[in-house]
Write an enzyme that holds these catalytic residues in place. Structure first.
Site, PDB file in Angstrom:
ATOM      1  CB  SER A  43      -0.905   0.010   1.230  1.00  0.00           C
ATOM      2  OG  SER A  43      -1.646  -1.178   1.298  1.00  0.00           O
TER       3      SER A  43
HETATM    4  N1  SAM Z   1       0.431  -5.394   4.443  1.00  0.00           N
HETATM    5  C1  SAM Z   1       1.062  -5.670   3.171  1.00  0.00           C
HETATM    6  C2  SAM Z   1       2.416  -5.045   3.044  1.00  0.00           C
HETATM    7  O1  SAM Z   1       2.867  -4.351   3.972  1.00  0.00           O
HETATM    8  O2  SAM Z   1       3.046  -5.251   1.999  1.00  0.00           O
HETATM    9  C3  SAM Z   1       0.183  -5.325   1.985  1.00  0.00           C
HETATM   10  C4  SAM Z   1      -1.003  -6.181   1.904  1.00  0.00           C
HETATM   11  S1  SAM Z   1      -1.742  -6.357   0.333  1.00  0.00           S
HETATM   12  C5  SAM Z   1      -2.509  -4.804   0.113  1.00  0.00           C
HETATM   13  C6  SAM Z   1      -3.055  -7.492   0.780  1.00  0.00           C
HETATM   14  C7  SAM Z   1      -2.573  -8.891   1.067  1.00  0.00           C
HETATM   15  O3  SAM Z   1      -3.661  -9.605   1.665  1.00  0.00           O
HETATM   16  C8  SAM Z   1      -2.194  -9.676  -0.172  1.00  0.00           C
HETATM   17  O4  SAM Z   1      -0.892 -10.142  -0.054  1.00  0.00           O
HETATM   18  C9  SAM Z   1      -3.208 -10.819  -0.206  1.00  0.00           C
HETATM   19  O5  SAM Z   1      -2.691 -12.032  -0.722  1.00  0.00           O
HETATM   20  C10 SAM Z   1      -3.561 -10.942   1.262  1.00  0.00           C
HETATM   21  N2  SAM Z   1      -4.824 -11.639   1.562  1.00  0.00           N
HETATM   22  C11 SAM Z   1      -6.018 -11.572   0.915  1.00  0.00           C
HETATM   23  N3  SAM Z   1      -6.931 -12.348   1.523  1.00  0.00           N
HETATM   24  C12 SAM Z   1      -6.319 -12.914   2.598  1.00  0.00           C
HETATM   25  C13 SAM Z   1      -6.726 -13.814   3.621  1.00  0.00           C
HETATM   26  N4  SAM Z   1      -7.973 -14.318   3.696  1.00  0.00           N
HETATM   27  N5  SAM Z   1      -5.821 -14.179   4.553  1.00  0.00           N
HETATM   28  C14 SAM Z   1      -4.546 -13.699   4.518  1.00  0.00           C
HETATM   29  N6  SAM Z   1      -4.093 -12.862   3.566  1.00  0.00           N
HETATM   30  C15 SAM Z   1      -4.964 -12.460   2.623  1.00  0.00           C
END
Ligand code: SAM
Length: 220
Positions: free
Chosen positions: A61
């Site tokens: 993000s």
């Molecule tokens: N916090 C992260 C960083 O600092 O880089 C960015 C997160 S990214 C916007 C969203 C992440 O949520 C993705 O890597 C995606 O694979 C993960 N995601 C989506 N659904 C999920 C779930 N049910 N459980 C765990 N991770 C999930």
């Protein structure tokens, strides 16, 4: 300009525009080398205020969005924190700095490849109070609950019930809730067993996919 100077400029910008104000969060942004969490081809843009691709259709993000969420989260030293959506591991590193050695960060990622890469990075950079878990974060991580703080960095159609249950008394959760197109940042407080929800500004996140989030079939 070197990485340290670029990072200093990013922090100054976030403070000047009012995204960052708490000394301990500012310090975390000053310390975590964001360029280490970004793929090589985007490294030059690591300190720009923009989301960047991290592979497999996912993103890290924008710094201003992360700053907004962390200011709302109000995590304190020694907190036990659950993050859903490890992605690159950058936010987990910031949380690790904020909670300090006496605290703990559990971060869940559903895409194994991203989780392994994030864990490798966090270890290399010396973040010891972070545990990366592979799985469906919409179910939380009951084993180590309750959590003082929960932060969800993907977009959910609703607040997943297990996360409300795993939030500690006087705990706070920050989660983007809404449609696949855009969401509202929800601030969820638990007080005397009751849940209160406040709405912050609009935001856009990749979907939270899982049992209590979006179903894969809903994405097409
Ligand atoms: N916090 C992260 C960083 O600092 O880089 C960015 C997160 S990214 C916007 C969203 C992440 O949520 C993705 O890597 C995606 O694979 C993960 N995601 C989506 N659904 C999920 C779930 N049910 N459980 C765990 N991770 C999930």
């Amino acid at each position: 300009m070197g990485w340290n100077e670029k990072r200093r400029k990013m922090v100054d910008y976030l403070v000047k525009l009012g995204y960052l104000s708490s000394p301990e969060i500012i310090k975390a942004f000053e310390r975590v080398p964001r360029h280490e969490f970004v793929p090589k081809e985007y490294r030059k843009m690591a300190y720009d205020d923009t989301p960047l691709p991290i592979g497999l259709g996912q993103t890290i993000s924008a710094p201003s969005m992360i700053a907004t969420m962390l200011e709302e989260l109000q995590a304190r030293r020694g907190d036990k924190i659950l993050e859903i959506g490890t992605g690159s591991g950058y936010n987990a590193a910031l949380l690790s700095e904020i909670t300090g050695e006496g605290g703990m960060v559990y971060t869940i990622e559903r895409i194994e490849e991203l989780a392994i890469e994030a864990e490798r990075r966090l270890r290399k950079l010396g973040y010891e109070n972070v545990e990366v878990v592979i799985g469906d974060g919409t179910k939380g991580y009951e084993k180590c609950s309750p959590y003082d703080r929960i932060i969800v960095t993907a977009a959910s159609p609703r607040i997943p019930k297990p996360l409300m249950e795993q939030l500690a008394e006087k705990g706070r959760m920050v989660i983007p809730v809404g449609s696949l197109e855009y969401q509202i940042l929800n601030i969820v407080d638990k007080f005397k067993g009751e849940i209160r929800v406040y709405e912050k500004g609009a935001c856009v996140f990749v979907p939270l996919i899982g049992e209590h989030g979006w179903k894969e079939a809903q994405l097409v």
